[in-house]
Design a protein around this motif. Sequence first.
Motif, PDB file in Angstrom:
ATOM      1  N   LEU A 133       0.850  -1.186   0.000  1.00 40.68           N
ATOM      2  CA  LEU A 133       0.000   0.000   0.000  1.00 40.68           C
ATOM      3  C   LEU A 133       0.887   1.238   0.000  1.00 40.68           C
ATOM      4  O   LEU A 133       1.699   1.429   0.906  1.00 40.68           O
ATOM      5  CB  LEU A 133      -0.910  -0.009   1.231  1.00 40.68           C
ATOM      6  N   PHE A 134       0.732   2.062  -1.018  1.00 37.83           N
ATOM      7  CA  PHE A 134       1.547   3.263  -1.170  1.00 37.83           C
ATOM      8  C   PHE A 134       0.750   4.476  -0.702  1.00 37.83           C
ATOM      9  O   PHE A 134      -0.389   4.685  -1.132  1.00 37.83           O
ATOM     10  CB  PHE A 134       1.972   3.422  -2.630  1.00 37.83           C
ATOM     11  N   VAL A 135       1.370   5.272   0.178  1.00 36.40           N
ATOM     12  CA  VAL A 135       0.678   6.397   0.807  1.00 36.40           C
ATOM     13  C   VAL A 135       1.605   7.609   0.870  1.00 36.40           C
ATOM     14  O   VAL A 135       2.797   7.516   0.580  1.00 36.40           O
ATOM     15  CB  VAL A 135       0.230   6.034   2.244  1.00 36.40           C
ATOM     16  N   THR A 136       1.029   8.744   1.273  1.00 37.27           N
ATOM     17  CA  THR A 136       1.819   9.927   1.615  1.00 37.27           C
ATOM     18  C   THR A 136       1.238  10.514   2.900  1.00 37.27           C
ATOM     19  O   THR A 136       0.067  10.271   3.225  1.00 37.27           O
ATOM     20  CB  THR A 136       1.777  11.010   0.514  1.00 37.27           C
ATOM     21  N   PRO A 137       2.022  11.298   3.633  1.00 34.93           N
ATOM     22  CA  PRO A 137       1.505  11.899   4.871  1.00 34.93           C
ATOM     23  C   PRO A 137       0.497  13.010   4.627  1.00 34.93           C
ATOM     24  O   PRO A 137      -0.166  13.459   5.558  1.00 34.93           O
ATOM     25  CB  PRO A 137       2.771  12.437   5.552  1.00 34.93           C
ATOM     26  N   THR A 138       0.369  13.454   3.376  1.00 32.80           N
ATOM     27  CA  THR A 138      -0.558  14.548   3.068  1.00 32.80           C
ATOM     28  C   THR A 138      -1.856  14.070   2.428  1.00 32.80           C
ATOM     29  O   THR A 138      -2.726  14.888   2.125  1.00 32.80           O
ATOM     30  CB  THR A 138       0.118  15.564   2.126  1.00 32.80           C
ATOM     31  N   CYS A 139      -1.998  12.762   2.243  1.00 30.60           N
ATOM     32  CA  CYS A 139      -3.204  12.217   1.599  1.00 30.60           C
ATOM     33  C   CYS A 139      -4.247  11.862   2.657  1.00 30.60           C
ATOM     34  O   CYS A 139      -4.026  10.960   3.471  1.00 30.60           O
ATOM     35  CB  CYS A 139      -2.858  10.980   0.775  1.00 30.60           C
ATOM     36  N   PRO A 140      -5.406  12.517   2.648  1.00 31.38           N
ATOM     37  CA  PRO A 140      -6.427  12.250   3.667  1.00 31.38           C
ATOM     38  C   PRO A 140      -7.177  10.938   3.461  1.00 31.38           C
ATOM     39  O   PRO A 140      -7.911  10.497   4.342  1.00 31.38           O
ATOM     40  CB  PRO A 140      -7.378  13.445   3.527  1.00 31.38           C
ATOM     41  N   TYR A 141      -6.990  10.302   2.294  1.00 31.11           N
ATOM     42  CA  TYR A 141      -7.699   9.056   2.002  1.00 31.11           C
ATOM     43  C   TYR A 141      -6.884   7.820   2.393  1.00 31.11           C
ATOM     44  O   TYR A 141      -7.424   6.722   2.503  1.00 31.11           O
ATOM     45  CB  TYR A 141      -8.041   8.987   0.511  1.00 31.11           C
ATOM     46  N   ILE A 164       4.138   1.760   2.317  1.00 26.27           N
ATOM     47  CA  ILE A 164       5.303   2.480   1.805  1.00 26.27           C
ATOM     48  C   ILE A 164       4.956   3.951   1.636  1.00 26.27           C
ATOM     49  O   ILE A 164       4.033   4.298   0.889  1.00 26.27           O
ATOM     50  CB  ILE A 164       5.769   1.890   0.456  1.00 26.27           C
ATOM     51  N   GLU A 165       5.686   4.791   2.351  1.00 25.88           N
ATOM     52  CA  GLU A 165       5.485   6.237   2.264  1.00 25.88           C
ATOM     53  C   GLU A 165       6.313   6.737   1.083  1.00 25.88           C
ATOM     54  O   GLU A 165       7.539   6.796   1.149  1.00 25.88           O
ATOM     55  CB  GLU A 165       5.929   6.880   3.588  1.00 25.88           C
ATOM     56  N   THR A 166       5.639   7.064  -0.003  1.00 24.16           N
ATOM     57  CA  THR A 166       6.337   7.294  -1.273  1.00 24.16           C
ATOM     58  C   THR A 166       7.237   8.527  -1.263  1.00 24.16           C
ATOM     59  O   THR A 166       8.234   8.566  -1.992  1.00 24.16           O
ATOM     60  CB  THR A 166       5.331   7.417  -2.432  1.00 24.16           C
ATOM     61  N   ASN A 167       6.920   9.536  -0.445  1.00 28.85           N
ATOM     62  CA  ASN A 167       7.768  10.728  -0.407  1.00 28.85           C
ATOM     63  C   ASN A 167       9.183  10.408   0.061  1.00 28.85           C
ATOM     64  O   ASN A 167      10.134  11.122  -0.265  1.00 28.85           O
ATOM     65  CB  ASN A 167       7.166  11.792   0.520  1.00 28.85           C
ATOM     66  N   GLU A 168       9.319   9.338   0.833  1.00 26.22           N
ATOM     67  CA  GLU A 168      10.620   8.980   1.389  1.00 26.22           C
ATOM     68  C   GLU A 168      11.352   7.934   0.547  1.00 26.22           C
ATOM     69  O   GLU A 168      12.537   7.679   0.773  1.00 26.22           O
ATOM     70  CB  GLU A 168      10.455   8.478   2.826  1.00 26.22           C
ATOM     71  N   PHE A 169      10.647   7.331  -0.404  1.00 19.73           N
ATOM     72  CA  PHE A 169      11.255   6.277  -1.217  1.00 19.73           C
ATOM     73  C   PHE A 169      10.897   6.497  -2.682  1.00 19.73           C
ATOM     74  O   PHE A 169      10.047   5.806  -3.246  1.00 19.73           O
ATOM     75  CB  PHE A 169      10.780   4.896  -0.743  1.00 19.73           C
ATOM     76  N   GLU A 170      11.559   7.459  -3.287  1.00 28.82           N
ATOM     77  CA  GLU A 170      11.238   7.819  -4.667  1.00 28.82           C
ATOM     78  C   GLU A 170      11.536   6.681  -5.642  1.00 28.82           C
ATOM     79  O   GLU A 170      10.905   6.590  -6.706  1.00 28.82           O
ATOM     80  CB  GLU A 170      12.002   9.080  -5.063  1.00 28.82           C
TER      81      GLU A 170
END
Length: 214
Positions: A133-141, A164-170
Motif C-alpha cells: 500500500l503506497f501512501v503519503t503523509p498529506t493524503c487524507p484518504y 510504503i510512504e512514497t515521499n521517502e522512497f522515490e
Amino acid sequence: MSRVLDEKTRNDVRKMFGLMKNPVRIMLFEDYSNGFSQFAKQILTEVSELNDNIKLSVYNSSDPLFSIHKVEKTPCVMLKSNGMNFKYYGSPSGYQFQPMVENIIDVSFNFTHLNEKVKNKVLKIKKPTSIKLFVTPTCPYSPLMVRSAFKFAFTNSNIETTIIETNEFEDMIQKFKISNVPKVIIKGKKSISFEGAIPEEKFASYLLKANNQR
C-alpha cells in the motif's frame, strides 16, 4: 531537537493510550545516516513517552534482526505481535500518525474490529498473500486503507502488509509506477492493483480475487 508532537496532540494521544490493556513494543529499524530515520525515531520516542506500556526498541543496519525480519529499507516500523506480518516503511507523520496510534491500541488489546462478513473473507486466505500500500503523509484518504490493510494482516498471518510512504522512497515510485495514492498492489496467485480508498469489504474481496476465490 524540538518536539514534533504539539501539546494538544500529546494530550489527545495520551487519553487514547489510557485505554491500553497490555504492553506494546514498537520496533524501529534505522540508518544513522538517514534523515528520515531520525525523524521517525523522534516521533516514536515522543509516542513512547506518553504511556509506560509502550516500549520503543531501535535497531541499526548491523543488527541481525534486519535480515530476520527481512527489512529492506529504512526507516521501517513494526509492532511486535505474534504471527502478524506488518511493516511501515517511512515516518508515521501527518495523516499517517492517527492510524499508527490506532494500530498500537489494537495490538495492546490483541483485537481489531472487522465486521463478520469481512472477517470471514479475510480468513479464507490460506496461501501467502502480500499487500503493498503506497501512501503519503498529506493524503487524507490513505489512513482508511492503512487501517484496513493492518487489520487484514492482524487477522490472518497468511497476509503480509507493507505500507510504503512514497515521499521517502522515490525509487519505489518508479519501480511500481505510482502516480496517485493510495495505491494498492495485491499479490496472491495473481496480481491485482487499484487506486483510491475503498470500503473494507471490497478490499477483502480483492484479496480473494487475487487468489481465485470468492
